[in-house]
Design an enzyme around this catalytic site. Sequence first.
Site, PDB file in Angstrom:
ATOM      1  N   CYS A 102      -3.269 -16.337 -27.217  1.00  0.00           N
ATOM      2  CA  CYS A 102      -1.807 -16.406 -27.344  1.00  0.00           C
ATOM      3  C   CYS A 102      -1.189 -16.996 -26.083  1.00  0.00           C
ATOM      4  O   CYS A 102      -1.613 -16.674 -24.964  1.00  0.00           O
ATOM      5  CB  CYS A 102      -1.261 -14.997 -27.595  1.00  0.00           C
ATOM      6  SG  CYS A 102       0.531 -14.941 -27.741  1.00  0.00           S
ATOM      7  N   GLN A 143      15.458  -7.616 -59.323  1.00  0.00           N
ATOM      8  CA  GLN A 143      14.874  -6.269 -59.306  1.00  0.00           C
ATOM      9  C   GLN A 143      13.996  -6.101 -60.556  1.00  0.00           C
ATOM     10  O   GLN A 143      13.553  -7.082 -61.133  1.00  0.00           O
ATOM     11  CB  GLN A 143      15.988  -5.218 -59.221  1.00  0.00           C
ATOM     12  CG  GLN A 143      16.708  -5.167 -57.875  1.00  0.00           C
ATOM     13  CD  GLN A 143      15.869  -4.542 -56.758  1.00  0.00           C
ATOM     14  OE1 GLN A 143      14.759  -4.066 -56.962  1.00  0.00           O
ATOM     15  NE2 GLN A 143      16.412  -4.552 -55.546  1.00  0.00           N
ATOM     16  N   ASP A 179      21.694  -8.664 -44.852  1.00  0.00           N
ATOM     17  CA  ASP A 179      21.388  -7.993 -46.120  1.00  0.00           C
ATOM     18  C   ASP A 179      22.616  -7.188 -46.530  1.00  0.00           C
ATOM     19  O   ASP A 179      23.563  -7.049 -45.767  1.00  0.00           O
ATOM     20  CB  ASP A 179      20.117  -7.149 -46.022  1.00  0.00           C
ATOM     21  CG  ASP A 179      20.224  -6.029 -44.998  1.00  0.00           C
ATOM     22  OD1 ASP A 179      21.325  -5.817 -44.463  1.00  0.00           O
ATOM     23  OD2 ASP A 179      19.211  -5.357 -44.735  1.00  0.00           O
ATOM     24  N   ASP A 236      11.383 -11.064 -43.977  1.00  0.00           N
ATOM     25  CA  ASP A 236      11.892 -10.323 -42.819  1.00  0.00           C
ATOM     26  C   ASP A 236      11.223  -8.957 -42.791  1.00  0.00           C
ATOM     27  O   ASP A 236      10.806  -8.445 -43.830  1.00  0.00           O
ATOM     28  CB  ASP A 236      13.405 -10.108 -42.919  1.00  0.00           C
ATOM     29  CG  ASP A 236      13.733  -8.922 -43.831  1.00  0.00           C
ATOM     30  OD1 ASP A 236      13.993  -7.821 -43.315  1.00  0.00           O
ATOM     31  OD2 ASP A 236      13.662  -9.083 -45.070  1.00  0.00           O
ATOM     32  N   CYS A 284       2.212 -16.743 -25.413  1.00  0.00           N
ATOM     33  CA  CYS A 284       3.559 -16.187 -25.220  1.00  0.00           C
ATOM     34  C   CYS A 284       3.755 -15.762 -23.765  1.00  0.00           C
ATOM     35  O   CYS A 284       2.783 -15.655 -23.002  1.00  0.00           O
ATOM     36  CB  CYS A 284       3.814 -15.006 -26.167  1.00  0.00           C
ATOM     37  SG  CYS A 284       3.072 -13.443 -25.636  1.00  0.00           S
ATOM     38  N   HIS A 287       5.670 -10.367 -27.514  1.00  0.00           N
ATOM     39  CA  HIS A 287       4.386 -10.849 -28.028  1.00  0.00           C
ATOM     40  C   HIS A 287       4.335 -10.803 -29.561  1.00  0.00           C
ATOM     41  O   HIS A 287       3.938 -11.778 -30.205  1.00  0.00           O
ATOM     42  CB  HIS A 287       3.221 -10.030 -27.453  1.00  0.00           C
ATOM     43  CG  HIS A 287       1.947 -10.287 -28.195  1.00  0.00           C
ATOM     44  ND1 HIS A 287       1.190 -11.420 -27.998  1.00  0.00           N
ATOM     45  CD2 HIS A 287       1.354  -9.598 -29.197  1.00  0.00           C
ATOM     46  CE1 HIS A 287       0.168 -11.408 -28.853  1.00  0.00           C
ATOM     47  NE2 HIS A 287       0.239 -10.316 -29.585  1.00  0.00           N
ATOM     48  N   CYS A 318       1.554 -12.708 -22.712  1.00  0.00           N
ATOM     49  CA  CYS A 318       0.115 -12.965 -22.561  1.00  0.00           C
ATOM     50  C   CYS A 318      -0.191 -13.899 -21.391  1.00  0.00           C
ATOM     51  O   CYS A 318      -1.278 -13.859 -20.829  1.00  0.00           O
ATOM     52  CB  CYS A 318      -0.469 -13.513 -23.862  1.00  0.00           C
ATOM     53  SG  CYS A 318      -0.516 -12.243 -25.160  1.00  0.00           S
ATOM     54  N   GLY A 334      23.026  -3.969 -47.434  1.00  0.00           N
ATOM     55  CA  GLY A 334      23.125  -2.524 -47.209  1.00  0.00           C
ATOM     56  C   GLY A 334      22.629  -1.709 -48.384  1.00  0.00           C
ATOM     57  O   GLY A 334      22.574  -0.484 -48.317  1.00  0.00           O
TER      58      GLY A 334
END
Length: 373
Positions: free
Chosen positions: A306, A191, A94, A268, A308, A337, A311, A96
């Site tokens: 789950c 924007q 990004d 994100d 992962c 997780h 888990c 900033g």
Amino acid sequence: MNAIKYELIKVCKQSGARLGKLHTPHGTIDTPVFMPVGTQATVKSMTPEELKQMDAKIILSNTYHLYLRPGHHLVEKAGGLHKFMNWDRAILTDSGGFQVFSLGDLRKITEEGVTFRSHLDGSKHFLSPEKVMEIENALGADIIMSFDECTPYPADYNYTKNSMERTLRWAERGKNAHKKTDVQASFGIVQGGMYKDLRYESAMRTQEIDFPGYSIGGLSVGESKEMMRDILEHTAPLLPTDKPRYLMGVGSPDDLIDGVIRGIDMFDCVLPTRIARNGTAMTSQGKVVVRNANYAESFEPLDSHCNCYTCQNYSRAYIRHLVKTNEILGARLITTHNLHFLINLMKQIREAIAEDRLLDFRKEFFESYGYQL
């Protein structure tokens, strides 16, 4: 030639959501996608190998923080961000803009750029669209953002209009300063705050500048979810169908699903990693605050649905013990997780789009998670 190419594969007949592939210099990404945030060239507490195990294809890093520490010239000397942090998949940086906007009294915005004092040591710095592009070119991420003025919420119409117009002028300046268009794709940022006519104008004029992809900024800054969804519903369809659309800073499960339904491809957020360090897990049955006393003798995994690493191997009781004793492993296990949970959620969303049943999936997920329909 553009560094990236977006391929629209299918539109969900039930919801209008998009299934696609984003081809980058560091691999192809199935979209819609959630990008874990590695602000300072690290997703907090995770190794690149662990991120790969959970199938993360692209991560985000932060221009403002890396400019201050260790400095973009050092990263460039190291061979760029990919080499510096040992990550050979895609990276997005990004600009900033949001971080500088967050500094409040420590910053002064003019047409030329932003003068600000570092949140670390008070030293004085100046960022302009050209300087940000120089930094991002040195960092070498696959996708880089234009330097924008992030409009706060609430903001009156005139302030928002002036801010949006400055972002457009800065977008043009940044694009002209971009030196590595063959290996780095710069995105323009739409924007316009909570004003639909300004969002429309921003979307149209940003497209005139012509970018390989587009971001929607200035949402998830304090407005209600209803307001955010309304602006998104209005703004996303204005963007070209043959280019990726990125909603910045949004990452709660309900916002991911509702963002995808409104035509977004990329997301994100620091949410999964941040709440993990506070001892909170996202599960298929809703949030689990592990430090709560009722988990002291809970020998089940965080989420029984789950698969992962966390888990498969650890109980809520053990993770609670780690959190209560401030052991680093506690934060690592919940981070593992939570990131797996969101990456897997996006996989389920992509499957639902492919089968034209995303609205059905939304209903099932919301009921299970405990969201109001």
